[in-house]
Design an enzyme around this catalytic site. Sequence first.
Site, PDB file in Angstrom:
ATOM      1  CB  CYS A 445      -0.841  -0.005   1.126  1.00 31.03           C
ATOM      2  SG  CYS A 445      -2.116  -1.152   1.169  1.00 31.03           S
ATOM      3  CD  GLU A 447       2.688  -1.570   2.943  1.00 32.33           C
ATOM      4  OE1 GLU A 447       2.410  -0.592   2.205  1.00 32.33           O
ATOM      5  OE2 GLU A 447       2.214  -2.707   3.254  1.00 32.33           O
TER       6      GLU A 447
END
Lengths: 799, 274
Positions: A445, A447
């Site tokens: 997402c 990270e």
Amino acid sequence: MMNSRINKLREQSLNAVNCISSERALLVTEFYQSGRDADVSIPVMRALTLEYILKNKSICINEGELIVGERGPAPKACPTYPEINVHSLKDLEILDSRKKVSFKADEETKRIYTEKIIPFWSGKSSRDRIMQAMDKEWLDAYKAGVFTEFQEQRAPGHTVAGDRLYKKGMQELIEEIRDTRSAINWESDPDAQAKSEELKAMEIAANAIILFANRHADKLEELAGKIMGDTGFEIRDDTSEIGNRRSEIEELARICRRIPANAPKTFHEALQHYWFIHVGVITELNPWDSFNPGRLDQHLYPFYRREIDAGTLMKERAEELLQSFWIKFNNHPAPPKIGVTALESNTYTDFSLINVGGLKPDGTDGANELTFIILDVIEEMRLVQPSSMVQVSKTNPGTLIERALRITKTGFGQPSYFNTDAIVQELVRQGKTLADARNGGASGCVETGAFGTEAYILSGYFNLSKLLEITLHNGIDPLTQKQIGPATGDPASFSSFEELIAAYKAQLNHFIDIKINGNNNIHSIFAESLPAPFLSLIIDDCITNGKDYNAGGARYNTTYIQGVGLGSITDSLTAMKYHVFDQQTISMTGFLDALEKDFYDYDEFRVELVYNTPKYGNDEDYADDQATSVFEMFYEAVDGRPTSIGGIHRINMLPTTSHVYFGSVIGALPDGRKAGEPLSEGISPFQGTDTKGPTAVLNSAAKIDHLRTGGTLLNQKFTPEFFDGEEATDKLASLIRSYFRMNGHHIQFNVVSAETLKDAQKYPEKYRDLIVRVAGYSDYFNDLGEELQNEIIRRTEQG
Amino acid sequence: MTKGLIFDIKRFAVHDGPGIRTTVFFKGCPLACTWCHNPESRSPEPEKSTKHISLNGITFEKEEIAGREMTIKGLLHEVERDRIFFEESGGGVTLSGGEPLFQIDFCMELLQALRKREFHTALDTTGYTTGKEIRQITPFVDLFLYDLKLMDDETHQQHTGVSNKQILENLKYLLEEGKNVIIRVPVVPGITDTQSNIRSIINFLEPMHTSIPPYLPTSLPDVHLLPYHTTAKNKYRRFHMNESMKPEVSVNKEKLTQLKREMERAGFKVKLGG
């Protein structure tokens, strides 16, 4: 532009039906039953397992494709990983019949499961081992929904290929492996045996992928031989010679013979080289998230430049190859889960997030000609997978962000926008070298990771709001009626807000300790019983260290805990401070009664809570102070704590879809949210509570220190009308740049009207290709659960 | 300390001048336009209104007060919050209303304070003020968003309650001084969108550039056509107003495009909406 070949491949991919393939499970079972595993070390046994799969799995070559290799026997035929978790018959039935993202499981598959897979693996999967190893405290918290556990259904993963992948072939890696092995000091190194076995395993794994590529070459040569006349192969638009496809297939066969054994030389070879390795990683295990090519424009540019300059590659061909590459990702949905998560979690995407833009390792502007070609591909392909993002540094030219925004404006949820300068600082703060940090980016997402050199393992979502519920019940979970947290006092006895915060903090520390102990235990289980020698080939410095990726062999090892629902916990604490302690509009007992009754008979009070109480996301310190306070508590509890494999725990703030699940296990919250409803997602304000516009949201979100996280997620939704005209692009670009000046990590935009979404809910058939940003990724709107659909509709519309 | 009566502060205002802006709405207006979409901005006093909130299918009535006294310091604090956004977008602060010049002392003080802090300032005005006051304020305004409604004085009085004589005088002054002005014409069906009114507006503005070489494209002020819409109707109810908003229909798109084309033919750069 998309030519007819790509169009056809894209349609094929979109129309392919997800199904469960028993091929991999069967091969793994056969191998484990053969007894060949008995005399070898575990790493070698795992490498032999991979070799057995790659030697025996069916080879799939789709008509007209330019990049070959499938994880299953066909596009969207999804394997399972019984050594990680075993699908029961009921799971298969749920997957087959669930409304969203179903996976067809035919009678033959079910038979194979009943007769072979389930009997052999029951009780032996790593999930079984984990559940047995966890203590009561962990299991209680897990069942109460305090946290989730990623490794319960997926192997540790979350890593991204670095530049080295494109520079070295497997033969060269084998040389390195042998050199390292022969340099082992058997006299003084206590780990000599383990290193030797691990390196032996890596060599087997490297050879296995070469073998896999050669099997493709064999099949391609066979196909080429058959093309003598009209074979029905799609021929490229501009020519109509049957020979074209044959020479194309011959060229593909040549490529598959050369790579991944040798380092790629051409643009086409580089893409195919990566793809074989990608398939290798996701066949060996089911790492969370899927493997990822990372900084694609940086890695491919040298190949592109060289060939364009030499005249051996046309821009259009490069684009066509990239488009074929995109389709391969779309052919590979996330492996379906088991148990309750099979019912709840239905994301199609496996989170391969392609990065473009950003910086070169020397700190200069990384955007190049290929960056813009890739953006064209993203716009034309409009596929949910791979996901895409643009890294924006202050060093990049404005044209980069403007080009990307023109894609955003079309209403496609991609690309998302990331702050390179923040990412670099986040990584440097964690101890990475500047060059490694600049080679990094974001994956999954949002990270943050040092690509090619870091194992940054996500361990689970952490339910920040559940802890408040437990605090308000003096350590008891009202759902299970169990005392799962410490008795931190009857809240009615608290005479100040500070006492409430102290009790909350005690609960938070308690559950973080439990989570971290669990993580360490689980890391050890994977390190010992499920090493990943193939993945270890790819990430530095597993070879040099003679140590597996799952055992801490990477240069950097980080384990993340993901905080969920910052908006909800902030608004809830704010509401208690405001109504009970500062304004004293209600007593603590009264407030607790309202929560207990889910606001039944408290409608007017609930109106006060929803409409007349300070909320996060409006740039009001009264509320935002609670966000920073919770953030600091969470950070203090986690950051810097060691892991059992030599790594360090860190935090990030993202939910994927867990804010829906986490909401379902919490009763009414003090922010006015009713029992069971979803929480806020990422660091976005709770749906509909931000009333001061996007600048206020961004200011609020920037109050927490993003640089001490490994990623935060902020969602903003705009109606399409907002994007009319060039001026809107400028304003949006300014919005992003301002947020990034305040060290914001990430922002993404949903550009759809609520009307459109409501219509899509009613008439899903009309919106087959409607893609929305969910939380750090895009998904087909039709594939989302109704809850999540409603939530996206509710998200504040700006502009 | 001087205080001003403010009825709203809107952040991320993207239609009130260049870039991302914060618009400060002054309460109180000397005009009474029949089409006014901010009726709560007219009275120079705080006003009660009733807001309907629904939750769980139940509707609650809520009393709200429009208009609060604010100090310069308080306002600066609010606009400072978005300084980064102004810097990145070339935006700033817009004073709107109501009519900011109706609170001339406070308006003047605020403009000076904003200038001192290097904010870009825009003034959204009816232009209804004395020639002396417009001269006073001019040095502190970077951009005028100047309303031009009806050219015929009688009709102007009939629909706004005041004469347009001074308004036109003031506009002439600003244009002659070479100030940065954007003309904003509310397009109200049957009232301001008539052929003769639009023609008169063109005729009024055209001579303004006669002294400037005609090949300069910037010699005519930009024009924004603001379409009238009836969405503000329920505001009249909320503020318990006796009169209702007129006319009953919103402007249609074709008419708008037609007017736009007409003004463009006359050499103006025209934008629909602010």
